[in-house]
Design a protein around this motif. Structure first.
Motif, PDB file in Angstrom:
ATOM      1  N   VAL A  19     -41.944  18.086  42.182  1.00  0.00           N
ATOM      2  CA  VAL A  19     -42.373  17.672  43.667  1.00  0.00           C
ATOM      3  C   VAL A  19     -41.371  18.788  44.421  1.00  0.00           C
ATOM      4  O   VAL A  19     -40.428  19.629  43.891  1.00  0.00           O
ATOM      5  CB  VAL A  19     -41.993  16.409  44.278  1.00  0.00           C
ATOM      6  CG1 VAL A  19     -42.664  15.147  43.668  1.00  0.00           C
ATOM      7  CG2 VAL A  19     -40.423  15.882  44.234  1.00  0.00           C
ATOM      8  N   LYS A  20     -41.871  19.166  45.586  1.00  0.00           N
ATOM      9  CA  LYS A  20     -41.350  20.100  46.542  1.00  0.00           C
ATOM     10  C   LYS A  20     -40.761  19.339  47.753  1.00  0.00           C
ATOM     11  O   LYS A  20     -41.712  18.642  48.405  1.00  0.00           O
ATOM     12  CB  LYS A  20     -42.011  21.276  46.881  1.00  0.00           C
ATOM     13  CG  LYS A  20     -42.323  22.271  45.708  1.00  0.00           C
ATOM     14  CD  LYS A  20     -43.257  23.455  46.395  1.00  0.00           C
ATOM     15  CE  LYS A  20     -43.237  24.168  45.057  1.00  0.00           C
ATOM     16  NZ  LYS A  20     -43.972  25.522  45.554  1.00  0.00           N
ATOM     17  N   THR A  44     -45.205  14.741  49.918  1.00  0.00           N
ATOM     18  CA  THR A  44     -45.310  16.134  49.378  1.00  0.00           C
ATOM     19  C   THR A  44     -46.521  16.846  49.962  1.00  0.00           C
ATOM     20  O   THR A  44     -47.489  16.349  50.245  1.00  0.00           O
ATOM     21  CB  THR A  44     -45.207  16.020  47.794  1.00  0.00           C
ATOM     22  OG1 THR A  44     -46.372  15.754  47.283  1.00  0.00           O
ATOM     23  CG2 THR A  44     -44.118  15.183  47.343  1.00  0.00           C
ATOM     24  N   ASP A  45     -46.729  18.219  49.451  1.00  0.00           N
ATOM     25  CA  ASP A  45     -47.838  18.749  49.874  1.00  0.00           C
ATOM     26  C   ASP A  45     -49.008  18.467  48.906  1.00  0.00           C
ATOM     27  O   ASP A  45     -50.155  18.559  49.426  1.00  0.00           O
ATOM     28  CB  ASP A  45     -47.746  20.423  49.606  1.00  0.00           C
ATOM     29  CG  ASP A  45     -46.586  21.253  50.230  1.00  0.00           C
ATOM     30  OD1 ASP A  45     -46.092  20.504  51.486  1.00  0.00           O
ATOM     31  OD2 ASP A  45     -45.656  21.915  50.003  1.00  0.00           O
ATOM     32  N   GLU A  46     -48.857  17.929  47.627  1.00  0.00           N
ATOM     33  CA  GLU A  46     -49.786  17.511  46.947  1.00  0.00           C
ATOM     34  C   GLU A  46     -50.094  15.976  47.352  1.00  0.00           C
ATOM     35  O   GLU A  46     -51.237  15.717  46.671  1.00  0.00           O
ATOM     36  CB  GLU A  46     -49.224  17.375  45.581  1.00  0.00           C
ATOM     37  CG  GLU A  46     -49.103  18.858  44.957  1.00  0.00           C
ATOM     38  CD  GLU A  46     -47.658  19.366  45.425  1.00  0.00           C
ATOM     39  OE1 GLU A  46     -46.588  18.421  45.477  1.00  0.00           O
ATOM     40  OE2 GLU A  46     -47.408  20.522  45.216  1.00  0.00           O
ATOM     41  N   GLY A  47     -49.608  15.274  47.945  1.00  0.00           N
ATOM     42  CA  GLY A  47     -49.910  13.962  48.326  1.00  0.00           C
ATOM     43  C   GLY A  47     -48.777  13.030  48.406  1.00  0.00           C
ATOM     44  O   GLY A  47     -47.462  13.592  48.501  1.00  0.00           O
TER      45      GLY A  47
END
Length: 72
Positions: A19-20, A44-47
């Motif tokens: 994750v970021k 996260t940026d992805e969800g």
């Protein structure tokens, strides 16, 4: 907006979740992992990632500096 760094969360089942996170999000995650129980949500940026804190065996964070080639 705060800068995000690459973080890997290792789970006891042998899986690693990349994750970021911001420094604050990473600090919050570490505090929750020390408690060792319950669930923790990471946005996260992805969800959204929901982690069972009892299964976390390591957290690896890398700085955001990027290099090209060999350093030495």
């Amino acid at each position: 907006m705060a800068e995000r760094m690459k973080v890997e969360i290792g789970l006891g089942i042998g899986q690693v979740v990349p994750v970021k996170l911001t420094e604050k999000e990473l600090a919050d995650l570490r505090k929750e992992v020390q408690k060792g129980e319950g669930w923790h949500e990471l946005n996260t940026d992805e969800g959204t990632v929901t982690i069972n804190l009892a299964t976390v065996v390591f957290i690896r964070a890398t700085d955001s500096s990027h290099t090209i080639g060999f350093s030495g």
